[in-house]
Design a protein around this motif. Structure first.
Motif, PDB file in Angstrom:
ATOM      1  N   ASN A 146     -10.323   3.243  10.861  1.00 25.76           N
ATOM      2  CA  ASN A 146      -9.265   3.908  10.280  1.00 25.76           C
ATOM      3  C   ASN A 146      -7.909   3.593  10.994  1.00 25.76           C
ATOM      4  OD1 ASN A 146      -7.879   6.200   8.939  1.00 25.76           O
ATOM      5  ND2 ASN A 146      -7.900   7.106  10.696  1.00 25.76           N
ATOM      6  N   THR A 147      -7.859   3.632  12.530  1.00 24.01           N
ATOM      7  CA  THR A 147      -6.654   3.101  13.162  1.00 24.01           C
ATOM      8  C   THR A 147      -6.106   1.714  12.786  1.00 24.01           C
ATOM      9  OG1 THR A 147      -7.568   4.636  15.022  1.00 24.01           O
ATOM     10  CG2 THR A 147      -5.795   3.265  15.604  1.00 24.01           C
ATOM     11  N   VAL A 148      -7.163   0.795  12.851  1.00 32.82           N
ATOM     12  CA  VAL A 148      -6.482  -0.364  12.527  1.00 32.82           C
ATOM     13  C   VAL A 148      -6.088  -0.607  11.098  1.00 32.82           C
ATOM     14  CG1 VAL A 148      -7.424  -2.949  12.203  1.00 32.82           C
ATOM     15  CG2 VAL A 148      -8.387  -1.568  14.050  1.00 32.82           C
ATOM     16  N   VAL A 149      -6.659  -0.062  10.221  1.00 36.12           N
ATOM     17  CA  VAL A 149      -6.263  -0.118   8.784  1.00 36.12           C
ATOM     18  C   VAL A 149      -4.818   0.669   8.774  1.00 36.12           C
ATOM     19  CG1 VAL A 149      -6.760   0.643   6.493  1.00 36.12           C
ATOM     20  CG2 VAL A 149      -8.165  -0.111   7.709  1.00 36.12           C
ATOM     21  N   CYS A 150      -4.664   1.515   9.291  1.00 34.16           N
ATOM     22  CA  CYS A 150      -3.310   2.481   9.247  1.00 34.16           C
ATOM     23  C   CYS A 150      -2.325   1.777  10.036  1.00 34.16           C
ATOM     24  CB  CYS A 150      -3.527   3.801   9.894  1.00 34.16           C
ATOM     25  SG  CYS A 150      -4.340   4.993   9.006  1.00 34.16           S
ATOM     26  N   THR A 151      -2.867   1.112  11.185  1.00 36.38           N
ATOM     27  CA  THR A 151      -1.764   0.156  11.819  1.00 36.38           C
ATOM     28  C   THR A 151      -1.374  -1.099  10.999  1.00 36.38           C
ATOM     29  OG1 THR A 151      -2.610   0.773  13.946  1.00 36.38           O
ATOM     30  CG2 THR A 151      -1.503  -1.259  13.908  1.00 36.38           C
ATOM     31  N   VAL A 152      -2.038  -1.645  10.186  1.00 41.91           N
ATOM     32  CA  VAL A 152      -1.840  -2.755   9.510  1.00 41.91           C
ATOM     33  C   VAL A 152      -0.934  -2.182   8.327  1.00 41.91           C
ATOM     34  CG1 VAL A 152      -2.666  -4.399   7.713  1.00 41.91           C
ATOM     35  CG2 VAL A 152      -3.848  -3.958   9.792  1.00 41.91           C
ATOM     36  N   LEU A 153      -1.020  -1.072   7.787  1.00 39.70           N
ATOM     37  CA  LEU A 153      -0.185  -0.555   6.797  1.00 39.70           C
ATOM     38  C   LEU A 153       1.229  -0.354   7.293  1.00 39.70           C
ATOM     39  CD1 LEU A 153      -2.580   1.749   4.915  1.00 39.70           C
ATOM     40  CD2 LEU A 153      -2.015  -0.445   4.236  1.00 39.70           C
ATOM     41  N   GLN A 154       1.164   0.169   8.659  1.00 44.23           N
ATOM     42  CA  GLN A 154       2.540   0.415   9.287  1.00 44.23           C
ATOM     43  C   GLN A 154       3.156  -0.821   9.417  1.00 44.23           C
ATOM     44  OE1 GLN A 154       4.184   3.368  10.489  1.00 44.23           O
ATOM     45  NE2 GLN A 154       5.771   2.230  11.593  1.00 44.23           N
ATOM     46  N   VAL A 155       2.533  -1.809   9.715  1.00 45.95           N
ATOM     47  CA  VAL A 155       3.271  -2.998  10.179  1.00 45.95           C
ATOM     48  C   VAL A 155       3.796  -3.682   9.210  1.00 45.95           C
ATOM     49  CG1 VAL A 155       2.854  -5.281  10.979  1.00 45.95           C
ATOM     50  CG2 VAL A 155       2.036  -3.489  12.418  1.00 45.95           C
ATOM     51  N   LEU A 156       3.003  -3.636   7.964  1.00 46.04           N
ATOM     52  CA  LEU A 156       3.361  -4.360   6.594  1.00 46.04           C
ATOM     53  C   LEU A 156       4.290  -3.509   5.732  1.00 46.04           C
ATOM     54  CD1 LEU A 156      -0.009  -5.676   5.445  1.00 46.04           C
ATOM     55  CD2 LEU A 156       1.826  -6.954   6.676  1.00 46.04           C
ATOM     56  N   VAL A 162       3.826  -0.517   4.224  1.00 47.45           N
ATOM     57  CA  VAL A 162       3.351  -0.310   3.102  1.00 47.45           C
ATOM     58  C   VAL A 162       3.168   1.542   3.203  1.00 47.45           C
ATOM     59  CG1 VAL A 162       1.190   0.030   1.622  1.00 47.45           C
ATOM     60  CG2 VAL A 162       1.701  -2.087   2.636  1.00 47.45           C
ATOM     61  N   ALA A 163       2.916   1.949   4.302  1.00 44.54           N
ATOM     62  CA  ALA A 163       3.163   3.438   4.731  1.00 44.54           C
ATOM     63  C   ALA A 163       3.404   3.441   6.356  1.00 44.54           C
ATOM     64  CB  ALA A 163       1.738   4.015   4.037  1.00 44.54           C
ATOM     65  N   ASP A 164       3.820   4.486   6.579  1.00 43.94           N
ATOM     66  CA  ASP A 164       4.409   4.926   7.786  1.00 43.94           C
ATOM     67  C   ASP A 164       3.034   5.827   8.381  1.00 43.94           C
ATOM     68  OD1 ASP A 164       6.564   3.469   7.704  1.00 43.94           O
ATOM     69  OD2 ASP A 164       8.109   5.357   7.687  1.00 43.94           O
ATOM     70  N   LEU A 165       3.187   5.844   9.582  1.00 48.28           N
ATOM     71  CA  LEU A 165       2.164   6.589  10.376  1.00 48.28           C
ATOM     72  C   LEU A 165       1.913   8.118  10.042  1.00 48.28           C
ATOM     73  CD1 LEU A 165       1.885   4.935  14.035  1.00 48.28           C
ATOM     74  CD2 LEU A 165       0.182   4.817  12.099  1.00 48.28           C
ATOM     75  N   ILE A 166       3.274   8.716   9.966  1.00 48.09           N
ATOM     76  CA  ILE A 166       3.674   9.950   9.581  1.00 48.09           C
ATOM     77  C   ILE A 166       2.969  10.370   8.153  1.00 48.09           C
ATOM     78  CG2 ILE A 166       5.799   9.685   8.809  1.00 48.09           C
ATOM     79  CD1 ILE A 166       6.360  12.682  10.020  1.00 48.09           C
ATOM     80  N   GLU A 167       3.062   9.319   7.387  1.00 53.99           N
ATOM     81  CA  GLU A 167       2.425   9.602   5.806  1.00 53.99           C
ATOM     82  C   GLU A 167       1.173   9.334   6.054  1.00 53.99           C
ATOM     83  OE1 GLU A 167       5.522   7.918   2.760  1.00 53.99           O
ATOM     84  OE2 GLU A 167       5.212   6.564   4.470  1.00 53.99           O
ATOM     85  N   LEU A 168       0.468   8.609   6.890  1.00 53.25           N
ATOM     86  CA  LEU A 168      -1.004   8.526   7.030  1.00 53.25           C
ATOM     87  C   LEU A 168      -1.744   9.474   7.886  1.00 53.25           C
ATOM     88  CD1 LEU A 168      -0.803   4.626   7.589  1.00 53.25           C
ATOM     89  CD2 LEU A 168      -1.483   5.684   5.391  1.00 53.25           C
ATOM     90  N   LEU A 169      -0.913  10.574   8.517  1.00 48.53           N
ATOM     91  CA  LEU A 169      -1.549  11.550   9.473  1.00 48.53           C
ATOM     92  C   LEU A 169      -2.631  12.098   8.558  1.00 48.53           C
ATOM     93  CD1 LEU A 169       1.514  13.077  11.033  1.00 48.53           C
ATOM     94  CD2 LEU A 169      -0.259  11.601  12.111  1.00 48.53           C
ATOM     95  N   PRO A 170      -2.758  12.369   7.417  1.00 44.31           N
ATOM     96  CA  PRO A 170      -3.818  13.090   6.766  1.00 44.31           C
ATOM     97  C   PRO A 170      -5.384  12.328   7.244  1.00 44.31           C
ATOM     98  CG  PRO A 170      -2.346  13.395   5.254  1.00 44.31           C
ATOM     99  CD  PRO A 170      -1.791  12.356   6.344  1.00 44.31           C
ATOM    100  N   ALA A 171      -5.318  10.974   7.304  1.00 43.97           N
ATOM    101  CA  ALA A 171      -6.409  10.234   7.572  1.00 43.97           C
ATOM    102  C   ALA A 171      -6.887  10.491   9.134  1.00 43.97           C
ATOM    103  CB  ALA A 171      -6.174   8.633   7.516  1.00 43.97           C
ATOM    104  N   ALA A 172      -5.709  10.704  10.122  1.00 41.38           N
ATOM    105  CA  ALA A 172      -6.008  11.007  11.366  1.00 41.38           C
ATOM    106  C   ALA A 172      -6.722  12.533  11.547  1.00 41.38           C
ATOM    107  CB  ALA A 172      -4.849  10.928  12.340  1.00 41.38           C
TER     108      ALA A 172
END
Length: 603
Positions: free
Chosen positions: A287-297, A299-309
């Protein structure tokens, strides 16, 4: 005398830690006693502008807002424009202060822009301006003038957020903010200091690398929790070290938080939970790796992906809570109850804070979870240190008993009658077969040497060395009993480690208690097998056999129990005994592959 020895042992184990603790307490006492009066506080009142704000709605026109803070629940990227009027009397040198939440900000006085904070276009990966306290200098002569604040955010959860607004002298406003936020700041600093204390204490209190690893996982979990709480403390700029507040590091702390916690729980919970914990650990990492890739690309910022965390944190906490409740039903000690109580308190705080987050009530976020975390971590640390010290004491006690039993083991393995019989056989063969006598002396010398070395060396040895010991013994017995016994070696694997004096006593038991009590004698098989996850050593005979339940009741089976305890304690091995009267005996030793090869590499 016993008390004195116990005190010496305790000082040897924990002396350095106690010295550090006493030195810290002495330093704190000196600081308290040597304190002086603080300098005078800055003059000037801080006024909160709660009422009178007008929000310009693009669709419905202006409408009166009751007070701030408020959340308008607007779509992402929609600009919010609010206005108010300064009081008719204002001193010069005033500052307008408010907190923006992932929002770009512009401030106008009498229609003229006097302030802008917009970092959305300069960030490498994130799309929004970081959250911050905005200190806006109020131009001279602004009394009675209109002040307008515009905010815009690319995120839905913070787009309509309007926080409290203050004005007053800069130092007074800053001090007022610090007073409001200092409880969360102190909690975050307490967590970080607690993590560092546990990390350092692990080297003083724990001699075992495994136990130190447990404390390191716990301290890293507490450190990540402290970093997140630090980001949520919302202290003004002088305290936001290296601009960590609301930075990706604070969000990453949430994503990584379950990993050291699950690693710690793999030790804390019952071994049957380890597979599920490993799966959760792997999912968290992915989950951390996928969210990091999305942030780098982008596609979505970490704050938008906080529900996954949040989902991973809820899964980890929920699973451990249910496991602790289940495991503590029958055997929960004080440590389990402390940890369980702390986890229940934290769960209630987390539910409250998640509710505020998903209601977009950011003004009250960052209070409940840090407080619950601090309570939980204090109870968890106390429980963990107590459990680890208890385990360390148990390990010391087992080590002491092991050393005491080594002498008994040697005596039980070198029985006087065996020495007499061997020497008598050597004497008989000296005249009629000198070569046989010479071979017996050599085998007897190897046998005695291996037995004596096993007393001083408790570490695993290569299987080939133990096999040499077995051959020395069986060669003697084959000469003594001639055609009554046979020994068959079926060695399928030999490149692994095993404890000394473990196989030879099993072979001796097979010959002495299994074959010699049988008129026609019999055969002993010594086999080794290599499997995917372990190595197996099998000693089997076709002797008279026995009832396995009877040997468990006997008080003189010290040798067999000693072998089982040593193999279990030092190599996590399993010993299985299968026997029945008239059908022989089969003893199987299963050594985990990791332990066997790890010891081999170390050698």
């Amino acid at each position: 005398m016993k008390l004195k020895n116990r005190l010496k042992k305790y000082w040897k184990q924990s002396g350095w830690f106690l010295m550090v603790l006493l030195s810290t307490m002495a330093a704190l006492l000196i600081v308290v006693l040597d304190q002086a009066d603080a300098p005078p506080l800055p003059k000037g009142d801080v006024v909160e502008m709660k009422e009178g704000w007008t929000y310009t709605d693009p669709e419905n026109g202006g409408r009166q807002l009751t007070d701030l803070p408020v959340n308008l629940n607007l779509p992402a990227s929609q600009t919010i424009h609010i206005e108010n009027i300064f009081p008719e009397t204002m001193e010069s040198g005033m500052f307008l202060c408010f907190r923006s939440t992932q929002q770009s900000v512009r401030v106008f006085v009498s229609g003229k822009q006097v302030y802008e904070y917009d970092m959305s276009g300069s960030r490498l990966f994130s799309r929004a301006t970081p959250s911050a306290w905005n200190f806006v200098p109020v131009p001279a002569g602004s009394a009675g003038e209109t002040v307008a604040i515009e905010t815009v955010s690319p995120y839905t959860q913070s787009s309509g957020q309007l926080n409290r607004v203050f004005y007053g002298p800069y130092s007074a406003v800053e001090l007022n903010i610090m007073k409001m936020q200092v409880p969360q700041f102190i909690i975050s600093m307490a967590m970080i200091m607690q993590a560092l204390t546990l990390f350092l204490a692990s080297f003083c209190l724990m001699k075992s690398k495994e136990l130190r690893h447990v404390l390191h996982s716990l301290s890293f979990f507490i450190f990540l929790a402290g970093v997140w709480a630090f980001g949520e403390s919302r202290m003004p700029n002088p305290f936001s070290f290296f601009n960590l507040m609301e930075s990706p590091l604070s969000f990453y702390a949430l994503f990584l938080l379950p990993m050291p916690y699950l690693d710690y729980m793999s030790f804390r919970l019952h071994p049957r939970r380890r597979r599920a914990l490993s799966i959760l650990y792997g999912i968290t990492f992915a989950n951390t790796v996928v969210c990091t890739v999305l942030q780098v690309l982008k596609v979505a910022d970490l704050i938008e992906l906080l529900p996954a965390a949040h989902i991973m944190i809820v899964l980890a906490a929920g699973y451990t809570l249910l496991s602790l409740l289940y495991d503590s039903r029958g055997s929960g000690g004080d440590g389990s109850r402390l940890e369980l109580a702390g986890l229940i308190i934290l769960s209630f705080c987390a539910v409250e804070e998640l509710g505020l987050f998903y209601k977009n009530d950011f003004s009250n976020i960052g209070i409940w979870v840090p407080l619950g975390l601090l309570i939980y971590l204090m109870l968890l640390s106390l429980s963990t240190v107590r459990n680890l010290m208890r385990r360390s004491a148990e390990a010391d006690e087992l080590d002491r008993k092991l050393r005491e039993n080594q002498g008994r083991l040697l005596i039980s393995q070198i029985q006087p009658h065996f020495i007499y019989n061997t020497l008598g056989a050597i004497q008989a063969y000296i005249m009629k077969s000198p070569n046989t006598a010479y071979k017996m002396v050599q085998d007897f010398s190897d046998y005695l040497r291996a037995n004596i070395q096993s007393v001083t060396n408790t570490d695993p040895i290569p299987f080939t060395a133990e096999l040499k010991h077995v051959r020395a013994y069986t060669d003697i017995e084959l000469i003594r009993f001639r055609n009554r016994i046979q020994v068959i070696y079926e060695i399928g694997a030999s490149d692994f480690m095993i404890l000394p004096l473990t196989i030879q006593p099993l072979v001796e038991n097979a010959i002495k208690h299994g074959l010699c009590k049988k008129v026609e004698g019999g055969t002993v098989w010594i086999r080794t097998r290599e499997h995917e996850n372990d190595f197996a050593v099998i000693v089997e005979d076709d002797g008279i056999g026995f009832d396995v339940l009877d040997i468990k009741k006997k008080s003189d089976s010290v040798g067999l129990r000693n072998i089982r305890d040593r193999l279990t304690l030092q190599m996590d091995a399993a010993v299985d005994i299968a026997s029945a009267p008239g059908r022989g005996t089969r003893v199987t030793i299963i050594i985990p592959r990791g332990k066997a090869l790890e010891q081999s590499i170390q050698k």
